[in-house]
Design a protein around this motif. Sequence first.
Motif, mmCIF file in Angstrom:
data_model
loop_
_atom_site.group_PDB
_atom_site.id
_atom_site.type_symbol
_atom_site.label_atom_id
_atom_site.label_comp_id
_atom_site.label_asym_id
_atom_site.label_seq_id
_atom_site.Cartn_x
_atom_site.Cartn_y
_atom_site.Cartn_z
ATOM 1 N N UNK A 252 60.299 143.956 23.154
ATOM 2 C CA UNK A 252 61.129 142.853 22.648
ATOM 3 C C UNK A 252 62.613 143.201 22.603
ATOM 4 N N UNK A 253 62.932 144.459 22.270
ATOM 5 C CA UNK A 253 64.337 144.863 22.240
ATOM 6 C C UNK A 253 64.972 144.639 23.611
ATOM 7 N N UNK A 254 64.260 145.021 24.670
ATOM 8 C CA UNK A 254 64.774 144.855 26.027
ATOM 9 C C UNK A 254 64.943 143.382 26.370
ATOM 10 N N UNK A 255 63.937 142.579 26.072
ATOM 11 C CA UNK A 255 64.000 141.153 26.421
ATOM 12 C C UNK A 255 65.194 140.479 25.747
ATOM 13 N N UNK A 256 65.277 140.597 24.438
ATOM 14 C CA UNK A 256 66.368 139.931 23.731
ATOM 15 C C UNK A 256 67.724 140.568 24.058
ATOM 16 N N UNK A 257 67.703 141.867 24.317
ATOM 17 C CA UNK A 257 68.949 142.564 24.616
ATOM 18 C C UNK A 257 69.565 142.182 25.941
ATOM 19 N N UNK A 258 68.736 141.840 26.926
ATOM 20 C CA UNK A 258 69.281 141.527 28.257
ATOM 21 C C UNK A 258 69.326 140.025 28.554
ATOM 22 N N UNK A 259 68.778 139.194 27.675
ATOM 23 C CA UNK A 259 68.800 137.745 27.914
ATOM 24 C C UNK A 259 70.238 137.256 28.056
ATOM 25 N N UNK B 132 58.130 137.601 23.745
ATOM 26 C CA UNK B 132 59.585 137.561 23.625
ATOM 27 C C UNK B 132 60.193 136.684 24.711
ATOM 28 N N UNK B 133 59.691 136.785 25.933
ATOM 29 C CA UNK B 133 60.164 135.919 27.007
ATOM 30 C C UNK B 133 59.832 134.457 26.706
#
Length: 202
Positions: free
Chosen positions: A20-27, A175-176
């Motif tokens: 989730x950190x990656x998903x929200x971080x790169x959105x 998360x996506x």
Amino acid sequence: MRTVAILLFNEIEVLDFAGPFEVFGVAGKVSGNPHFQVFTVAERGPVYARNGLCITPTYLLNDHPKADIIVIPGGGGYHTDGTPFGSRREVNNEPLLAWIRRSAETAELVLSVCTGALLLAKAGLLDSLSATTHYMAIDSLSQLAPNTTVLPTERYVDNGKIITSAGISAGIDMSLYTVGKLLGKAVADETARYMQYDYWTL
């Protein structure tokens, strides 16, 4: 820009919080318009995740910015002597449960990954809702939340404000899905494409 607080605790599953950190971080990164500020929160630091990964939380439970979205990861089980660890231990951690309840009151969305659903259940947030969790924790969730409809075959379950996911990698899909729910499918698809991740669609 929405803020996303991801809870950390010892023996947390790495992908449960890192996905989730990656998903929200790169959105929004491709378009140059980031949509989320992501930070981690823990009762104390450092935190030792599964397999020895050491993490320094960004903030502590009583000292962090207001969170629009909170993410409750999972990870844990029982030692050979029967003592619990990870999320199984944290279900008896009242300060942590109090933080979940308090943060959920003002958050726009509350997400759980894997056995993070057990913490939501113990905090009383899943009563009369539907939920899922890791397939090896279905019985535990049913016991902790007898008034919750447990859906063991679902990748993620959206109750409106509270969204739960199945185990580990399912947190990325949830998360996506959440990015799409808030910002539209095009932004979610762009995020997945940037991550080169083929995600489940329900």
